[in-house]
Write a protein that holds these residues in place. Structure first.
Motif, PDB file in Angstrom:
ATOM      1  N   GLU A  32      -4.388 -16.041   3.465  1.00 24.68           N
ATOM      2  CA  GLU A  32      -3.585 -16.615   2.394  1.00 24.68           C
ATOM      3  C   GLU A  32      -2.404 -15.714   2.066  1.00 24.68           C
ATOM      4  O   GLU A  32      -2.508 -14.474   2.089  1.00 24.68           O
ATOM      5  CB  GLU A  32      -4.450 -16.816   1.153  1.00 24.68           C
ATOM      6  N   SER A  33      -1.327 -16.386   1.658  1.00 22.42           N
ATOM      7  CA  SER A  33      -0.142 -15.634   1.238  1.00 22.42           C
ATOM      8  C   SER A  33      -0.256 -15.228  -0.232  1.00 22.42           C
ATOM      9  O   SER A  33      -1.177 -15.649  -0.943  1.00 22.42           O
ATOM     10  CB  SER A  33       1.116 -16.487   1.468  1.00 22.42           C
ATOM     11  N   GLU A  34       0.696 -14.434  -0.707  1.00 24.48           N
ATOM     12  CA  GLU A  34       0.656 -13.892  -2.073  1.00 24.48           C
ATOM     13  C   GLU A  34       0.787 -14.994  -3.113  1.00 24.48           C
ATOM     14  O   GLU A  34       0.050 -15.031  -4.100  1.00 24.48           O
ATOM     15  CB  GLU A  34       1.782 -12.854  -2.247  1.00 24.48           C
ATOM     16  N   HIS A  35       1.710 -15.919  -2.889  1.00 20.01           N
ATOM     17  CA  HIS A  35       1.926 -16.939  -3.903  1.00 20.01           C
ATOM     18  C   HIS A  35       0.745 -17.904  -3.999  1.00 20.01           C
ATOM     19  O   HIS A  35       0.466 -18.458  -5.050  1.00 20.01           O
ATOM     20  CB  HIS A  35       3.214 -17.718  -3.606  1.00 20.01           C
ATOM     21  N   ILE A  36       0.018 -18.109  -2.855  1.00 15.57           N
ATOM     22  CA  ILE A  36      -1.175 -18.953  -2.912  1.00 15.57           C
ATOM     23  C   ILE A  36      -2.249 -18.286  -3.734  1.00 15.57           C
ATOM     24  O   ILE A  36      -2.937 -18.920  -4.541  1.00 15.57           O
ATOM     25  CB  ILE A  36      -1.661 -19.272  -1.497  1.00 15.57           C
ATOM     26  N   ARG A  37      -2.442 -16.976  -3.548  1.00 15.38           N
ATOM     27  CA  ARG A  37      -3.455 -16.273  -4.334  1.00 15.38           C
ATOM     28  C   ARG A  37      -3.109 -16.302  -5.818  1.00 15.38           C
ATOM     29  O   ARG A  37      -3.975 -16.476  -6.687  1.00 15.38           O
ATOM     30  CB  ARG A  37      -3.575 -14.833  -3.845  1.00 15.38           C
ATOM     31  N   MET A  38      -1.807 -16.145  -6.153  1.00 11.77           N
ATOM     32  CA  MET A  38      -1.402 -16.194  -7.567  1.00 11.77           C
ATOM     33  C   MET A  38      -1.643 -17.587  -8.143  1.00 11.77           C
ATOM     34  O   MET A  38      -2.049 -17.746  -9.298  1.00 11.77           O
ATOM     35  CB  MET A  38       0.072 -15.808  -7.686  1.00 11.77           C
ATOM     36  N   ALA A  39      -1.359 -18.612  -7.369  1.00 15.12           N
ATOM     37  CA  ALA A  39      -1.593 -19.977  -7.845  1.00 15.12           C
ATOM     38  C   ALA A  39      -3.065 -20.221  -8.113  1.00 15.12           C
ATOM     39  O   ALA A  39      -3.428 -20.896  -9.078  1.00 15.12           O
ATOM     40  CB  ALA A  39      -1.062 -20.967  -6.836  1.00 15.12           C
ATOM     41  N   LYS A  40      -3.942 -19.650  -7.256  1.00 20.26           N
ATOM     42  CA  LYS A  40      -5.378 -19.800  -7.470  1.00 20.26           C
ATOM     43  C   LYS A  40      -5.814 -19.087  -8.741  1.00 20.26           C
ATOM     44  O   LYS A  40      -6.640 -19.584  -9.519  1.00 20.26           O
ATOM     45  CB  LYS A  40      -6.153 -19.266  -6.267  1.00 20.26           C
ATOM     46  N   LEU A  41      -5.253 -17.896  -8.991  1.00 21.82           N
ATOM     47  CA  LEU A  41      -5.600 -17.169 -10.223  1.00 21.82           C
ATOM     48  C   LEU A  41      -5.168 -17.944 -11.458  1.00 21.82           C
ATOM     49  O   LEU A  41      -5.884 -18.043 -12.456  1.00 21.82           O
ATOM     50  CB  LEU A  41      -4.958 -15.773 -10.208  1.00 21.82           C
ATOM     51  N   LYS A  42      -3.951 -18.527 -11.420  1.00 17.45           N
ATOM     52  CA  LYS A  42      -3.450 -19.307 -12.543  1.00 17.45           C
ATOM     53  C   LYS A  42      -4.333 -20.525 -12.776  1.00 17.45           C
ATOM     54  O   LYS A  42      -4.657 -20.881 -13.925  1.00 17.45           O
ATOM     55  CB  LYS A  42      -2.019 -19.725 -12.260  1.00 17.45           C
ATOM     56  N   ALA A  43      -4.740 -21.195 -11.659  1.00 15.66           N
ATOM     57  CA  ALA A  43      -5.601 -22.365 -11.806  1.00 15.66           C
ATOM     58  C   ALA A  43      -6.937 -21.997 -12.404  1.00 15.66           C
ATOM     59  O   ALA A  43      -7.506 -22.738 -13.212  1.00 15.66           O
ATOM     60  CB  ALA A  43      -5.788 -23.048 -10.454  1.00 15.66           C
ATOM     61  N   ALA A  44      -7.463 -20.829 -12.040  1.00 17.22           N
ATOM     62  CA  ALA A  44      -8.734 -20.383 -12.606  1.00 17.22           C
ATOM     63  C   ALA A  44      -8.619 -20.119 -14.092  1.00 17.22           C
ATOM     64  O   ALA A  44      -9.515 -20.446 -14.888  1.00 17.22           O
ATOM     65  CB  ALA A  44      -9.216 -19.144 -11.862  1.00 17.22           C
ATOM     66  N   GLU A  45      -7.504 -19.494 -14.553  1.00 16.11           N
ATOM     67  CA  GLU A  45      -7.292 -19.235 -15.986  1.00 16.11           C
ATOM     68  C   GLU A  45      -7.187 -20.548 -16.748  1.00 16.11           C
ATOM     69  O   GLU A  45      -7.742 -20.714 -17.835  1.00 16.11           O
ATOM     70  CB  GLU A  45      -6.026 -18.388 -16.172  1.00 16.11           C
ATOM     71  N   GLU A  46      -6.471 -21.498 -16.186  1.00 12.88           N
ATOM     72  CA  GLU A  46      -6.337 -22.775 -16.873  1.00 12.88           C
ATOM     73  C   GLU A  46      -7.679 -23.484 -16.959  1.00 12.88           C
ATOM     74  O   GLU A  46      -7.986 -24.125 -17.980  1.00 12.88           O
ATOM     75  CB  GLU A  46      -5.320 -23.652 -16.150  1.00 12.88           C
ATOM     76  N   ALA A  47      -8.470 -23.394 -15.920  1.00 11.88           N
ATOM     77  CA  ALA A  47      -9.791 -24.019 -15.971  1.00 11.88           C
ATOM     78  C   ALA A  47     -10.646 -23.374 -17.024  1.00 11.88           C
ATOM     79  O   ALA A  47     -11.398 -24.050 -17.746  1.00 11.88           O
ATOM     80  CB  ALA A  47     -10.460 -23.936 -14.595  1.00 11.88           C
ATOM     81  N   ARG A  48     -10.625 -22.052 -17.094  1.00  8.68           N
ATOM     82  CA  ARG A  48     -11.394 -21.373 -18.156  1.00  8.68           C
ATOM     83  C   ARG A  48     -10.920 -21.790 -19.532  1.00  8.68           C
ATOM     84  O   ARG A  48     -11.714 -22.043 -20.440  1.00  8.68           O
ATOM     85  CB  ARG A  48     -11.274 -19.858 -17.980  1.00  8.68           C
ATOM     86  N   HIS A  49      -9.577 -21.896 -19.703  1.00  6.71           N
ATOM     87  CA  HIS A  49      -9.037 -22.319 -20.990  1.00  6.71           C
ATOM     88  C   HIS A  49      -9.479 -23.733 -21.323  1.00  6.71           C
ATOM     89  O   HIS A  49      -9.791 -24.075 -22.470  1.00  6.71           O
ATOM     90  CB  HIS A  49      -7.504 -22.219 -20.977  1.00  6.71           C
ATOM     91  N   GLU A  50      -9.540 -24.601 -20.307  1.00  8.39           N
ATOM     92  CA  GLU A  50      -9.983 -25.975 -20.531  1.00  8.39           C
ATOM     93  C   GLU A  50     -11.429 -25.998 -20.970  1.00  8.39           C
ATOM     94  O   GLU A  50     -11.817 -26.793 -21.836  1.00  8.39           O
ATOM     95  CB  GLU A  50      -9.790 -26.796 -19.261  1.00  8.39           C
ATOM     96  N   ARG A  51     -12.273 -25.193 -20.370  1.00 12.18           N
ATOM     97  CA  ARG A  51     -13.673 -25.167 -20.771  1.00 12.18           C
ATOM     98  C   ARG A  51     -13.816 -24.712 -22.217  1.00 12.18           C
ATOM     99  O   ARG A  51     -14.607 -25.265 -22.983  1.00 12.18           O
ATOM    100  CB  ARG A  51     -14.467 -24.259 -19.830  1.00 12.18           C
ATOM    101  N   ASP A  52     -13.039 -23.658 -22.597  1.00 10.32           N
ATOM    102  CA  ASP A  52     -13.093 -23.210 -24.000  1.00 10.32           C
ATOM    103  C   ASP A  52     -12.601 -24.299 -24.928  1.00 10.32           C
ATOM    104  O   ASP A  52     -13.157 -24.538 -26.009  1.00 10.32           O
ATOM    105  CB  ASP A  52     -12.252 -21.938 -24.177  1.00 10.32           C
ATOM    106  N   MET A  53     -11.539 -25.011 -24.534  1.00  5.51           N
ATOM    107  CA  MET A  53     -10.981 -26.065 -25.377  1.00  5.51           C
ATOM    108  C   MET A  53     -11.971 -27.208 -25.506  1.00  5.51           C
ATOM    109  O   MET A  53     -12.104 -27.829 -26.565  1.00  5.51           O
ATOM    110  CB  MET A  53      -9.673 -26.564 -24.765  1.00  5.51           C
ATOM    111  N   ASP A  54     -12.701 -27.475 -24.417  1.00  6.29           N
ATOM    112  CA  ASP A  54     -13.702 -28.542 -24.474  1.00  6.29           C
ATOM    113  C   ASP A  54     -14.785 -28.206 -25.478  1.00  6.29           C
ATOM    114  O   ASP A  54     -15.241 -29.067 -26.240  1.00  6.29           O
ATOM    115  CB  ASP A  54     -14.329 -28.765 -23.099  1.00  6.29           C
ATOM    116  N   LYS A  55     -15.232 -26.973 -25.453  1.00  3.86           N
ATOM    117  CA  LYS A  55     -16.268 -26.579 -26.418  1.00  3.86           C
ATOM    118  C   LYS A  55     -15.765 -26.701 -27.859  1.00  3.86           C
ATOM    119  O   LYS A  55     -16.484 -27.120 -28.759  1.00  3.86           O
ATOM    120  CB  LYS A  55     -16.723 -25.158 -26.135  1.00  3.86           C
ATOM    121  N   LEU A  56     -14.508 -26.299 -28.071  1.00  4.89           N
ATOM    122  CA  LEU A  56     -13.954 -26.372 -29.426  1.00  4.89           C
ATOM    123  C   LEU A  56     -13.825 -27.810 -29.885  1.00  4.89           C
ATOM    124  O   LEU A  56     -14.197 -28.163 -31.009  1.00  4.89           O
ATOM    125  CB  LEU A  56     -12.585 -25.662 -29.454  1.00  4.89           C
TER     126      LEU A  56
END
Length: 908
Positions: free
Chosen positions: A739-763
């Motif tokens: 994988e290239s650098e920008h793909i890895r960064m995109a995966k990290l961003k997607a993971a943060e957004e997913a975590r934020h969505e889970r927290d928002m769902d609980k709230l």
């Protein structure tokens, strides 16, 4: 009785044994017996320097034949053989050695095959067997052969023998004849199937040997050019006769000497020198065929003859005879185009000369007396010859009493006043009682070209019905007698008869005699194998003669099968008793040989053998070895005759050592070849396996060097084991690319957004009061907007988030190999209908992604007909950026008692 011996045959045998002064050793394969014998059957083997010669009885001997004495003699390089009549003629020993009687029968004067034998060979042709009388006490027959014997006093009493008979006195008492006067009527091999006809002889190889004149697989018919029951040749001077085994041999056509075809000639006679002499009026054709077209001055008629043109005409047309060219001084007749008229002679003064005269210029001068009209004074100047004279080649010649022109074979024509030709196939012709009133239609041929016969004055190819070719001249067809419809050879030898009678051997009879059958008005002889028949074939017999009494399948055979006998009462074959190998009648008392190898023949019955000296019955001979060899035994005070000591009589041979130089058998060579091929295939498979492993190792080393080597885990090993177990094609493990650098960064961003969505769902789930609105409580519905809009947007964005395991998630196989699912997606059960409710917030409220197309309005899955709550309506407007001004239905915040800002998102 047929074969009566003296009452005390044992005493005769003892006396004969006593007369044998020299002891000997008699052997069969596996056993030898020393004693005194008079038997002359078999062969004698001897070795120079050996203590004794050994008599070999019929059988097969090999290199490992027991006992040691016999083994030593057989394997000796200097062993020689001396055989009795009918046995092997070779003097050298070649293993395996077979001592057997040749095809035929051997008659021994005494019982137990003793005395000087007389051997009768299997005849090669029918009729070569001599029926001389002889005396016999025992008979030996070759294998798969039978013989018909009888006494000289009763030639009709036939006894069929299939096996060797060691003692003729032990035959059934019902066979009556004197053993001192026997004769062999027939002897044949039984190897032919089907059996040969009466003319054929079955050879030991199983084929029928036919005498001269016979043909067919069973020698059942006559060859071409032969006739009669004995298939004798047709008479000399006949090219064809009434041939066949039922033919009479009468001559049907005489030989043609020098036929026209022998020298390429059609209407002429071939000479001995090969030259063709044409009949009058014929010449050679343009294609080279001799005597094939009409000569000059002749024309071809419609019936194929060449006739002379009219007087004065040198050329005329075929078929019609119209004159094409006239002689000088002739003109074509205006009334008849076939004639040329002579110009009338006139003097210089114009006077026309009468017939019989000609003009000499100034006056008319008489013609020659030979001329009727002329152009000059000589006979060569005649136009029309005088009375009794006819023009021939420019001359006037006379004709004899048969109308034949003098000096030729041509015939006189009173109408043409010239000599004309005979018909095309006639070499000579005549007009009987010829005179000036005779016409050519009275012409008769007197000679024909070779190959043609003379019938009623014409030359034809064959004599017509009701006539026959006269054998005296082989030319003239003569009429048959009035009693005959057709005849041959003579007028009274009828082939067919008138008045519905039948022709039998040239005579007319009312019914056919015996041994003949009726066919086409004639009585035709049956096949010689039959006594009566329904046709001429050898398998159309109705009854049989005495020498071939067995009628089966339309054929007459000389004997039944080996295990049967011929019953004269029923004229059929009947089975022998089970104790008999062959028999002469019914019951156990008419055996000629025994079927049990442990029994011998005694008075026509099979009884248990009483072999002594530990011997057994010799196969094919019907007696014990001890019956042939007398071993002296001491009795009373008399001392036994001492026998010389011979070693190895009872000693078994030593086991043979395997020879290293033994040639390999074909099956051994085949097994070795197959083994080598199998080993080669195993080596090839191992080499390919090793090559695959080396390639796999090289591939792994390359992947490790490039940092793309897959990690082997337990799931991968389990899948590979299942593929090898069930024979599936090995899966290709998916190796993700680096994988290239920008793909890895995109995966990290997607993971943060997913975590934020889970927290928002609980709230947000904590504020979903609508789920309790339908409970059994008295609490009023919450005035807050519903969270269904958010869930709907979340469901539209992530359709599988309502389940702990996504429906579209790949299987373990897909996740490990990287290959897509090949089957339909599984259908998961719905756990709770509320899990399918849409979210209360749209994606735009918490996601950074932009979307150009507006989302559809949220739908309440539980109560689709219920009007939206204020919170739901507000959420919908917010999702579409259509926030209404405060005051329409915005709720005023109330203080809950805390000085801090409320955490309620609707009160910010």
């Amino acid at each position: 009785m047929l074969f009566s011996f003296l009452a005390v045959i044992s005493l005769i045998f003892s006396a004969s044994v006593a007369a044998q002064s020299n002891p000997s050793v008699v052997c069969v394969a596996g056993q030898c017996l020393q004693g005194f014998t008079n038997a002359t059957i078999g062969s004698t083997i001897s070795v120079p320097g050996a203590a004794i010669a050994v008599q070999l009885l019929p059988g097969q001997y090999t290199s490992d034949t027991n006992p040691q004495l016999l083994h030593t003699l057989l394997t000796s390089s200097s062993a020689t053989l001396s055989s009795s009549p009918g046995f092997n003629n070779s003097t050298t020993v070649s293993l395996p050695l077979t001592i057997a009687l040749q095809a035929g029968i051997a008659a021994y004067p005494n019982a137990n095959y003793s005395g000087s034998p007389t051997f009768t060979q299997l005849p090669e042709t029918n009729g070569s067997l001599s029926s001389t009388s002889f005396s016999a006490g025992s008979l030996m027959l070759s294998s798969n052969a039978w013989a018909a014997i009888s006494s000289s006093s009763s030639s009709t009493d036939r006894l069929i023998v299939w096996d060797s008979i060691p003692d003729l006195s032990q035959l059934p008492p019902s066979t009556s004849a004197s053993r001192s006067s026997l004769s062999i009527l027939d002897i044949q091999s039984a190897a032919c199937s089907p059996p040969c006809s009466g003319a054929g002889i079955c050879s030991a190889s199983g084929t029928c040997t036919c005498p001269i004149g016979f043909t067919g697989s069973s020698c059942e018919s006559c060859a071409s050019g032969f006739f009669g029951p004995n298939c004798q040749p047709c008479p000399q001077g006949c090219t064809s006769c009434d041939e066949g085994i039922s033919g009479t041999g009468r001559c049907l056509s005489a030989p043609v000497v020098n036929p026209p075809s022998s020298c390429n000639c059609l209407n002429g006679v071939c000479g001995s020198n090969g030259q063709c002499t044409c009949n009058a009026g014929w010449t050679n054709a343009d294609n080279g065929t001799a005597c094939a077209k009409c000569a000059q001055g002749f024309f071809l008629t419609s019936d194929g003859n060449c006739q002379a043109c009219q007087l004065g005409c040198t050329q005329c047309a075929d078929q019609t005879g119209d004159c094409i060219a006239c002689k000088s001084g002739f003109t074509q007749d205006a009334n008849d185009r076939t004639k040329c008229a002579a110009t009338q002679s006139a003097t210089s003064t114009g006077t026309v000369c009468p017939d019989g005269s000609f003009s000499n210029g100034t006056a008319c001068t008489p013609c020659s007396p030979l001329c009727q009209t002329c152009t000059g004074a000589t006979s060569n100047d005649c136009i029309i010859c005088g009375a009794g004279k006819y023009s021939l080649n420019g001359n006037c010649v006379a004709a004899d009493g048969n109308g034949v022109c003098q000096g030729s074979s041509m015939i006189a024509d009173n109408n043409k006043h010239e000599c004309d030709s005979c018909p095309s196939k006639c070499t000579s012709c005549k007009i009987p009682n010829f005179n000036v009133a005779s016409t050519v239609n009275q012409l008769q041929c007197t000679g024909c070209l070779p190959g043609f016969v003379l019938s009623q004055g014409k030359c034809v190819s064959t004599c017509p019905s009701g006539t026959f070719l006269n054998p005296q001249d082989n030319l003239t067809c003569t009429a048959c007698d009035s009693s005959c419809g057709t005849c041959a050879g003579s007028a009274t030898f009828c082939l067919t008869c008138a008045n519905n009678q039948l022709a039998s051997n040239g005579k007319c009879v009312s019914s056919c005699p015996s041994n003949t059958f009726s066919s086409s008005g004639s009585c035709i002889s049956c096949h010689p194998d039959c006594a009566s028949c329904s046709g001429s074939s050898f398998n159309q017999c109705s009854s049989c003669p005495q020498d071939r009494p067995v009628l089966t399948g339309g054929r007459c055979l000389p004997t039944c099968s080996k295990s049967q006998y011929f019953d004269k009462t029923s004229s059929s074959c009947q089975s022998c008793d089970s104790s008999c190998s062959s028999c002469s009648g019914s019951g156990p008392n008419n055996c000629l040989a025994c079927s049990n190898s442990n029994q011998i023949l005694r008075g026509g019955s099979c009884v248990s053998s009483t072999c002594s000296s530990s011997t057994s019955i010799i196969p094919g001979l019907g007696l014990c070895l001890s019956d042939l060899v007398a071993v002296p035994v001491s009795s009373g005070t008399s001392s036994a005759i001492p026998l010389p000591t011979v070693t190895g009589i009872d000693t078994p041979i030593a086991p043979a050592k395997p020879s290293s130089s033994r040639p390999l058998a074909w099956w051994e060579i085949l097994l070795m070849a197959l083994g080598c091929a199998f080993i080669f295939l195993i080596i090839l498979m191992l080499w390919r396996r090793r090559a695959r492993k080396r390639r796999a190792q090289a591939t792994i080393a390359f992947a490790v060097a490039k940092n793309i080597a897959p990690k082997s885990n337990w799931r991968w090993r389990l899948i590979r084991f299942g593929e090898r177990l069930f024979g599936h094609k090995p899966s290709q493990r998916f190796i993700p690319p680096e994988e290239s650098e920008h793909i890895r960064m995109a995966k990290l961003k997607a993971a943060e957004e997913a975590r934020h969505e889970r927290d928002m769902d609980k709230l947000l789930d904590a504020y979903d009061y609508s789920r309790y609105s339908r409970a059994s409580t008295s609490r009023a519905p919450s005035p807050l907007p519903s969270l269904h809009d958010y869930n709907h947007d979340r469901l539209a964005t992530h359709p599988n988030r309502h389940s702990g395991t996504p429906l579209s998630a790949g299987s373990i196989y897909s996740q490990v190999t990287g290959m897509p699912r090949k089957t339909a997606e599984p259908r998961q059960p719905v756990r709770n209908a509320r899990d399918l409710l849409p979210s209360r917030f749209s994606r735009s409220s918490y996601s950074n992604s932009t979307r150009s197309d507006p989302l559809p309005p949220p739908v309440d899955l539980l109560e689709p007909s219920r009007p939206p709550t204020p919170a739901q309506e507000y959420a919908r407007l917010v999702s579409h950026n259509q926030v209404p001004p405060q005051g329409s239905y915005w709720l005023q915040p109330t203080n809950t008692g805390s000085s801090n800002a409320s955490r309620n998102p609707f009160r910010r």
